[in-house]
Design an enzyme around this catalytic site. Structure first.
Site, PDB file in Angstrom:
ATOM      1  N   SER A 144       0.848  -1.198   0.000  1.00  0.00           N
ATOM      2  CA  SER A 144       0.000   0.000   0.000  1.00  0.00           C
ATOM      3  C   SER A 144       0.873   1.234   0.000  1.00  0.00           C
ATOM      4  O   SER A 144       1.987   1.226   0.545  1.00  0.00           O
ATOM      5  CB  SER A 144      -0.890   0.004   1.252  1.00  0.00           C
ATOM      6  OG  SER A 144      -1.551   1.246   1.408  1.00  0.00           O
ATOM      7  N   TYR A 157      -1.653   0.880  10.628  1.00  0.00           N
ATOM      8  CA  TYR A 157      -1.789   0.155   9.364  1.00  0.00           C
ATOM      9  C   TYR A 157      -0.593   0.437   8.456  1.00  0.00           C
ATOM     10  O   TYR A 157      -0.008  -0.488   7.871  1.00  0.00           O
ATOM     11  CB  TYR A 157      -3.079   0.586   8.672  1.00  0.00           C
ATOM     12  CG  TYR A 157      -3.249   0.072   7.267  1.00  0.00           C
ATOM     13  CD1 TYR A 157      -3.661  -1.232   7.027  1.00  0.00           C
ATOM     14  CD2 TYR A 157      -3.018   0.909   6.170  1.00  0.00           C
ATOM     15  CE1 TYR A 157      -3.826  -1.707   5.727  1.00  0.00           C
ATOM     16  CE2 TYR A 157      -3.187   0.444   4.874  1.00  0.00           C
ATOM     17  CZ  TYR A 157      -3.584  -0.861   4.660  1.00  0.00           C
ATOM     18  OH  TYR A 157      -3.741  -1.319   3.364  1.00  0.00           O
TER      19      TYR A 157
END
Length: 251
Positions: A144, A157
């Protein structure tokens, strides 16, 4: 083996009910992929996904797999490779967590880290070793852009994805001469069930767009894929913004 166009004949999706994973599976099955394994926790959603792929003409099977139960990874994934060579493994599992909640509940934050990083390291190495023993195949890892630089809004995250990204890049270097291709995919904000209700970030994308980028990356044997591609430039700039300034940015 992959066909003359670089399309895998067999696919293993780790995180079998992942929207990006399924979008990729559908796209590849619509080409020439014929055998698909969906690895995930047993559920009606996992079985429904397999049924959908069967309706498209694939030999779709499911295998019980829990990212958090690393002790079972070799046995669970070993069953898949024992059935025959796998041309492509897509590591697509992960959880976003709730930053505000997880800061106050450390065990919840640990679950994010264990799922996104340690679970991925375990499963990734099991699959990488199996692909190495085959002498061919691709391991595609969903990272990501959140891992490029920790942001106040989602640093739990983001840090887990930063670890995964570094692991996958190093694994790719380690396997460089073995016939195994490792590709890291860095999507931005993806419109999906996981992000439902969240404020959409600029350059947002979709599971189908990520799947298309994965297919193109496989054909080109890319090592890193950004989705959309413009994020490569954006994140390169953000990495070099001085920290006092970065703290004030609405990112």
């Amino acid at each position: 083996m992959k066909d003359a166009f670089g399309t895998p004949q067999s696919l293993l999706v780790l995180g079998g009910s992942s929207e990006i994973g399924l979008a990729t599976a559908r796209r590849l099955v619509a080409r020439r992929t014929r055998t698909v394994w969906l690895a995930g926790r047993p559920s009606p959603a996992l079985e429904a996904a397999a049924a959908q792929l069967r309706d498209m003409g694939a030999d779709a099977r499911t295998v019980a797999f829990d990212a958090l139960d690393s002790a079972t990874h070799e046995m669970a994934l070993g069953k898949v490779f024992a059935e025959g060579d796998i041309d492509m493994v897509l590591l697509a599992f992960g959880i976003l967590g709730d930053q505000q909640h997880d800061e106050d509940q450390p065990l919840a934050a640990v679950r994010v880290a264990q799922t996104n990083y340690t679970g991925a390291v375990s499963a990734g190495l099991v699959c990488a070793n199996a692909l190495k023993n085959q002498g061919h195949g691709s391991l595609v890892v969903l990272s990501s852009v959140a891992g490029e630089r920790a942001r106040r809004a989602n640093y739990i995250y983001g840090s887990s994805k930063a670890g995964l990204d570094a692991f996958a890049q190093g694994l790719g270097d380690a396997l460089h001469t073995t016939g195994v291709h490792v590709m890291v995919v860095r999507p931005g904000f993806v419109r999906s069930k996981m992000t439902a209700g969240m404020t959409e970030a600029p350059l947002a994308t979709t599971p189908d767009a990520v799947a298309a980028a994965i297919e193109t990356g496989l054909r080109r044997r890319s090592e890193t894929v950004w989705v959309p591609g413009a994020l490569r430039i954006v994140m390169s700039a953000l990495r070099h913004v001085p920290r006092p300034v970065f703290r004030k940015l609405p990112v």
